[in-house]
Design a protein around this motif. Sequence first.
Motif, PDB file in Angstrom:
ATOM      1  N   UNK A 249       7.452   5.896   1.511  1.00 24.43           N
ATOM      2  CA  UNK A 249       7.619   4.452   1.405  1.00 24.43           C
ATOM      3  C   UNK A 249       6.329   3.705   1.122  1.00 24.43           C
ATOM      4  N   UNK A 250       6.425   2.387   1.282  1.00 25.27           N
ATOM      5  CA  UNK A 250       5.323   1.476   0.996  1.00 25.27           C
ATOM      6  C   UNK A 250       5.097   0.599   2.223  1.00 25.27           C
ATOM      7  N   UNK A 251       3.862   0.154   2.402  1.00 29.01           N
ATOM      8  CA  UNK A 251       3.508  -0.622   3.585  1.00 29.01           C
ATOM      9  C   UNK A 251       2.860  -1.947   3.200  1.00 29.01           C
ATOM     10  N   UNK A 252       3.260  -3.005   3.916  1.00 23.75           N
ATOM     11  CA  UNK A 252       2.545  -4.272   3.774  1.00 23.75           C
ATOM     12  C   UNK A 252       1.175  -4.084   4.428  1.00 23.75           C
ATOM     13  N   UNK A 253       0.078  -4.393   3.741  1.00 19.42           N
ATOM     14  CA  UNK A 253      -1.255  -4.123   4.301  1.00 19.42           C
ATOM     15  C   UNK A 253      -1.480  -4.811   5.644  1.00 19.42           C
ATOM     16  N   UNK A 254      -2.210  -4.148   6.506  1.00 12.28           N
ATOM     17  CA  UNK A 254      -2.660  -4.778   7.743  1.00 12.28           C
ATOM     18  C   UNK A 254      -3.861  -5.645   7.389  1.00 12.28           C
TER      19      UNK A 254
ATOM     20  N   UNK B 258       0.846  -1.184   0.000  1.00 11.57           N
ATOM     21  CA  UNK B 258       0.000   0.000   0.000  1.00 11.57           C
ATOM     22  C   UNK B 258       0.886   1.240   0.000  1.00 11.57           C
ATOM     23  N   UNK B 259       0.438   2.267  -0.686  1.00 10.25           N
ATOM     24  CA  UNK B 259       1.093   3.571  -0.643  1.00 10.25           C
ATOM     25  C   UNK B 259       0.195   4.467   0.187  1.00 10.25           C
ATOM     26  N   UNK B 260       0.615   4.755   1.412  1.00  9.82           N
ATOM     27  CA  UNK B 260      -0.202   5.536   2.329  1.00  9.82           C
ATOM     28  C   UNK B 260      -0.025   7.019   2.031  1.00  9.82           C
ATOM     29  N   UNK B 261      -1.149   7.704   1.837  1.00 11.23           N
ATOM     30  CA  UNK B 261      -1.114   9.128   1.487  1.00 11.23           C
ATOM     31  C   UNK B 261      -0.434   9.939   2.587  1.00 11.23           C
TER      32      UNK B 261
END
Length: 228
Positions: free
Chosen positions: A67-72, A60-63
């Motif tokens: 960086x990028x995040x592995x989804x919860x 996910x690209x959090x606004x």
Amino acid sequence: MEAFLPAEEQAFQYVIGLIVAHELQPGDRMYEPELVQKMGMSRTPIRTALSRLVADGVLEKVHGQRGYQVPKLSLEDMEKVFTARQALEGMIAREAAIHRTELEVEELWKVNEREMNIVLSRKEATQLNELFHRKLVRMARNEYLERSFEALYLRSSLYIFYFGRFFLDGQSRELSSHREGNNYTYEEHRAIIQAVSDQNGELARQLMEQHVYNTWRIRVINSPFFDG
């Protein structure tokens, strides 16, 4: 890493490998410059791979955040993903039974024979399972089904990688879970192949829907290591 793969695919598979190995956990963040340094690769293929992983629901690209995040992950999201995959892959199996060639069926049998190996590693089991499902979707002869399959398969794989019986830390757990889980996968795949070979589209659909359901409810949700 297989050097003959295009740079973008190498970066894509590298991130998937981190997830399979549990080196990245749900909620963890990763950054493009770190990947550039670790892989010794230019930014362009890595950025393209990361964008693809976002499109497929793996990252996910959090606004407003770097960086990028592995989804919860959540039970609610998992139910939505597997319900959609169940319907889609049932349709794919039916269409594959209608359009299959003898050569394609033979290729599926070869994959299935390799799945019998009780000492498969997590990586090998993952690759063979993906190969089975991707061969079927190509046999359906429908590019729209194939596009829809991509995102659903990878997103559902997050739950399998983190909570499935076969994707646990420790060799003894891994081998035990292979006997309990992956042998069932092999048998279910075998039944689907037979229905496709017989050009029994309705049976192939029913068997695939049950297979996806079993993956969701039995091998993930009912895993003693799943904490929701």
